[in-house]
Motif scaffolding. Structure first.
Motif, short mmCIF file in Angstrom:
data_model
loop_
_atom_site.label_atom_id
_atom_site.label_comp_id
_atom_site.label_asym_id
_atom_site.label_seq_id
_atom_site.Cartn_x
_atom_site.Cartn_y
_atom_site.Cartn_z
N ALA A 198 -1.65 -13.63 9.13
CA ALA A 198 -0.20 -13.76 9.19
C ALA A 198 0.20 -14.75 10.27
CB ALA A 198 0.45 -12.41 9.45
N VAL A 199 -0.50 -14.71 11.41
CA VAL A 199 -0.21 -15.65 12.49
C VAL A 199 -0.67 -17.05 12.10
CG1 VAL A 199 -0.71 -16.25 14.89
CG2 VAL A 199 -0.35 -13.86 14.25
N ASP A 200 -1.88 -17.18 11.57
CA ASP A 200 -2.42 -18.49 11.21
C ASP A 200 -1.57 -19.17 10.13
OD1 ASP A 200 -6.00 -17.77 11.52
OD2 ASP A 200 -4.46 -18.25 13.01
N GLN A 201 -1.15 -18.38 9.14
CA GLN A 201 -0.41 -18.95 8.01
C GLN A 201 1.10 -19.03 8.27
OE1 GLN A 201 -2.08 -20.23 5.43
NE2 GLN A 201 -3.95 -19.61 6.47
N GLY A 202 1.58 -18.29 9.28
CA GLY A 202 2.99 -18.34 9.60
C GLY A 202 3.88 -17.47 8.73
N SER A 203 3.25 -16.65 7.86
CA SER A 203 4.05 -15.79 6.99
C SER A 203 3.17 -14.72 6.39
CB SER A 203 4.71 -16.59 5.86
OG SER A 203 3.74 -17.05 4.94
N PHE A 204 3.81 -13.62 5.95
CA PHE A 204 3.08 -12.57 5.25
C PHE A 204 2.61 -13.06 3.88
CE2 PHE A 204 3.87 -10.27 8.72
CZ PHE A 204 4.56 -9.07 8.69
N ALA A 205 3.42 -13.90 3.24
CA ALA A 205 3.05 -14.42 1.92
C ALA A 205 1.80 -15.28 2.02
CB ALA A 205 4.20 -15.22 1.33
N GLY A 206 1.73 -16.13 3.06
CA GLY A 206 0.54 -16.96 3.24
C GLY A 206 -0.69 -16.12 3.53
N ALA A 207 -0.53 -15.09 4.35
CA ALA A 207 -1.65 -14.20 4.64
C ALA A 207 -2.10 -13.47 3.38
CB ALA A 207 -1.24 -13.20 5.72
N ALA A 208 -1.14 -13.06 2.56
CA ALA A 208 -1.48 -12.37 1.32
C ALA A 208 -2.31 -13.25 0.40
CB ALA A 208 -0.19 -11.92 0.61
N ARG A 209 -1.94 -14.52 0.30
CA ARG A 209 -2.70 -15.44 -0.54
C ARG A 209 -4.12 -15.61 -0.01
NH1 ARG A 209 2.32 -18.16 -0.70
NH2 ARG A 209 1.71 -19.49 1.06
N ALA B 239 3.43 -6.95 0.67
CA ALA B 239 3.73 -5.59 1.11
C ALA B 239 2.52 -4.96 1.78
CB ALA B 239 4.18 -4.74 -0.08
N ALA B 240 1.32 -5.24 1.26
CA ALA B 240 0.10 -4.69 1.87
C ALA B 240 -0.13 -5.30 3.25
CB ALA B 240 -1.09 -4.95 0.96
N ILE B 241 0.17 -6.59 3.39
CA ILE B 241 0.04 -7.22 4.70
C ILE B 241 0.98 -6.57 5.69
CG2 ILE B 241 0.35 -9.37 5.99
CD1 ILE B 241 -2.10 -9.43 4.21
N SER B 242 2.23 -6.37 5.28
CA SER B 242 3.22 -5.75 6.15
C SER B 242 2.80 -4.34 6.54
CB SER B 242 4.58 -5.72 5.44
OG SER B 242 5.55 -5.08 6.24
N LYS B 243 2.28 -3.58 5.56
CA LYS B 243 1.85 -2.20 5.81
C LYS B 243 0.70 -2.17 6.81
CE LYS B 243 0.15 1.91 3.37
NZ LYS B 243 -1.19 2.01 4.00
#
Length: 296
Positions: free
Chosen positions: A13-24, A31-35
């Motif tokens: 999430a930090v590296d990609q700058g977003s939860f969506a980027g981390a999810a990919r 939602a799983a990243i956020s959880k």
């Protein structure tokens, strides 16, 4: 909570700058990243990320924690990868970015030999003198000639050093005179490589003393081959890597100037993203580069 998954979710999430980027990156849902991050914060009893609907940023505690777990995760991944790499054969498509002139002169003649050695590897080689963002552009490895690597998460291996030489054609020197001191370059048409970090000032040293002089001229180019062509045509004088003009200096097409002064020495590195596995195809290409370009 699966702590390892939570740590990876936080890092990405930090590296990609977003939860969506981390999810990919991790093959999970946002939602799983956020959880996972929420559970990690609950476990630690502190907030790691400040979140709004428009942006995300690290808290002070999050910044410190990120630096620590990033190293731990990298060590774990390297340990896993090292065991797998011992058994795996290099395979797959390898995307490499490299400076055009250096590659054409010192690297590309040896590429067929590399591919013959590793028949399961395909190479996508992009020759471009600009400095790309290798993470954003999905490049496995880049060659980078620079006096100073930027502070980043990239891993760098030094491969060689490019010595520079000040030179011009005999006709140019006959018509415009031969500089006797670096400050004499103020009176010459200096051909400048625009992508260099020292395009507008050249540094020389002698007897332990360093001299930096501003340079100007009528021709600036983003290709060292273009600069070399202008040198051969007698259009000006330039500070250029010796390897690019070695044959011209030997044949007398070009003449070295201020030979008793030492000029720029530019290290060349292989750089690659530390957060990605050093898969066999990358490892074998780094070894090939070290073998081909020679020791630093």
């Amino acid at each position: 909570m699966d702590k390892l998954t939570a740590l990876r979710a936080f890092r990405e999430a930090v590296d990609q700058g977003s939860f969506a980027g981390a999810a990919r990156r991790l093959g999970l849902s946002p939602a799983a990243i956020s959880k996972n991050i929420g559970e990690l914060e609950a476990h630690l009893g502190t907030r790691l990320l400040n979140r709004t609907t428009r942006r995300m940023s690290l808290t002070e505690a999050g910044e410190d924690y990120y630096g620590r777990i990033r190293r731990v995760l990298r060590d774990l991944e390297d340990a896993d990868t090292s065991l797998t790499a011992m058994r795996a054969q290099p395979r797959g498509t390898l995307r490499v970015s490299a400076p055009m002139t250096l590659s054409l002169i010192a690297l590309t003649p040896h590429i067929p030999g590399f591919l013959d050695r590793y028949p399961d590897v395909s190479l996508d080689l992009s020759l471009d003198d600009r400095r790309i963002n290798i993470v954003e552009e999905g490049v496995d490895l880049a060659l980078r000639g620079t006096d100073q690597l930027e502070n980043s998460s990239l891993i760098a291996r030094k491969l060689m050093v490019l010595d520079h030489v000040l030179c011009a054609s005999p006709d140019y020197l006959a018509n415009h005179g031969c500089p006797q001191h670096p400050r004499d370059l103020a009176h010459h048409n200096c051909l400048r490589f625009s992508l260099s970090g020292h395009a507008n000032s050249w540094t020389f040293s002698r007897d332990g003393k360093e001299t930096t002089v501003p340079v100007t001229g009528r021709y600036t180019a983003g290709s060292s081959l273009a600069i070399r062509d202008a040198l051969r045509a007698g259009f000006g004088i330039s500070l250029i890597p010796r390897i690019y003009v070695a044959d011209d200096l030997t044949s007398g097409t070009l003449t070295q100037v201020l030979g008793d002064w030492q000029s720029n020495r530019t290290p060349v590195y292989a750089v690659y993203p530390s957060r990605q596995y050093l898969v066999p195809k990358v490892r074998c290409f780094i070894d090939f580069l070290a073998e081909t370009l020679g020791p630093a």
